[in-house]
Design an enzyme around this catalytic site. Structure first.
Site, short mmCIF file in Angstrom:
data_model
loop_
_atom_site.label_atom_id
_atom_site.label_comp_id
_atom_site.label_asym_id
_atom_site.label_seq_id
_atom_site.Cartn_x
_atom_site.Cartn_y
_atom_site.Cartn_z
N GLU A 97 16.70 22.90 42.61
CA GLU A 97 15.60 24.11 42.47
C GLU A 97 15.21 24.51 43.96
O GLU A 97 14.75 25.62 43.96
CB GLU A 97 14.13 23.40 41.70
CG GLU A 97 14.63 22.87 40.29
CD GLU A 97 13.52 22.38 39.75
OE1 GLU A 97 12.37 22.40 40.43
OE2 GLU A 97 13.53 21.89 38.74
N HIS A 102 18.24 17.84 49.93
CA HIS A 102 17.30 17.05 50.27
C HIS A 102 17.53 16.05 49.15
O HIS A 102 18.36 16.14 48.26
CB HIS A 102 15.85 17.70 49.65
CG HIS A 102 15.73 18.33 48.36
ND1 HIS A 102 16.46 19.58 47.90
CD2 HIS A 102 15.37 17.90 47.07
CE1 HIS A 102 16.11 19.76 46.65
NE2 HIS A 102 15.41 18.97 46.25
#
Length: 115
Positions: A97, A102
């Site tokens: 998203e 990450h």
């Protein structure tokens, strides 16, 4: 990068109220603002890497350090023995998203298997 993607840069620079639990010259780790488990930590590189597909010969050590720090945090949070999950999503169909590499560290309860 759009505004949603810039949030990680702001966290690295400590321009938000995000609870940073670890930071060094290479990575920053912080508590997720919408946790999916009792312990939900995000680990990011301090330099911009968009996705897993952008890991290359020059930056592969950053990825290894991210993983090392995630394991270190799991041990510090005392979830390493019971178990934890590390999740990374890549691009839209993979569930990414925010367009900034990450890693999610999740634990503190019995987690569902994905497969």
């Amino acid at each position: 990068m759009n505004n949603k993607d810039l949030i990680f840069q702001k966290i690295i620079k400590r321009e938000t109220s995000t609870h940073i639990i670890y930071q060094d010259k290479i990575v920053t780790a912080f508590e997720d603002i919408a946790p999916k488990a009792p312990i939900h930590i995000i680990v990011i590189p301090n330099i911009f890497i968009k996705t897993l597909n952008d890991i290359n010969q020059k930056n592969k050590n950053i990825f290894a350090h991210m993983l090392y720090i995630a394991v270190k945090i799991a041990k510090n949070k005392k979830i390493s023995e019971d178990g934890y999950k590390i999740v990374m999503n890549c691009n839209k169909n993979g569930g990414q998203e925010i367009n900034y590499l990450h890693m999610h560290l999740l634990g503190g309860e019995k987690l569902k298997a994905l497969y």
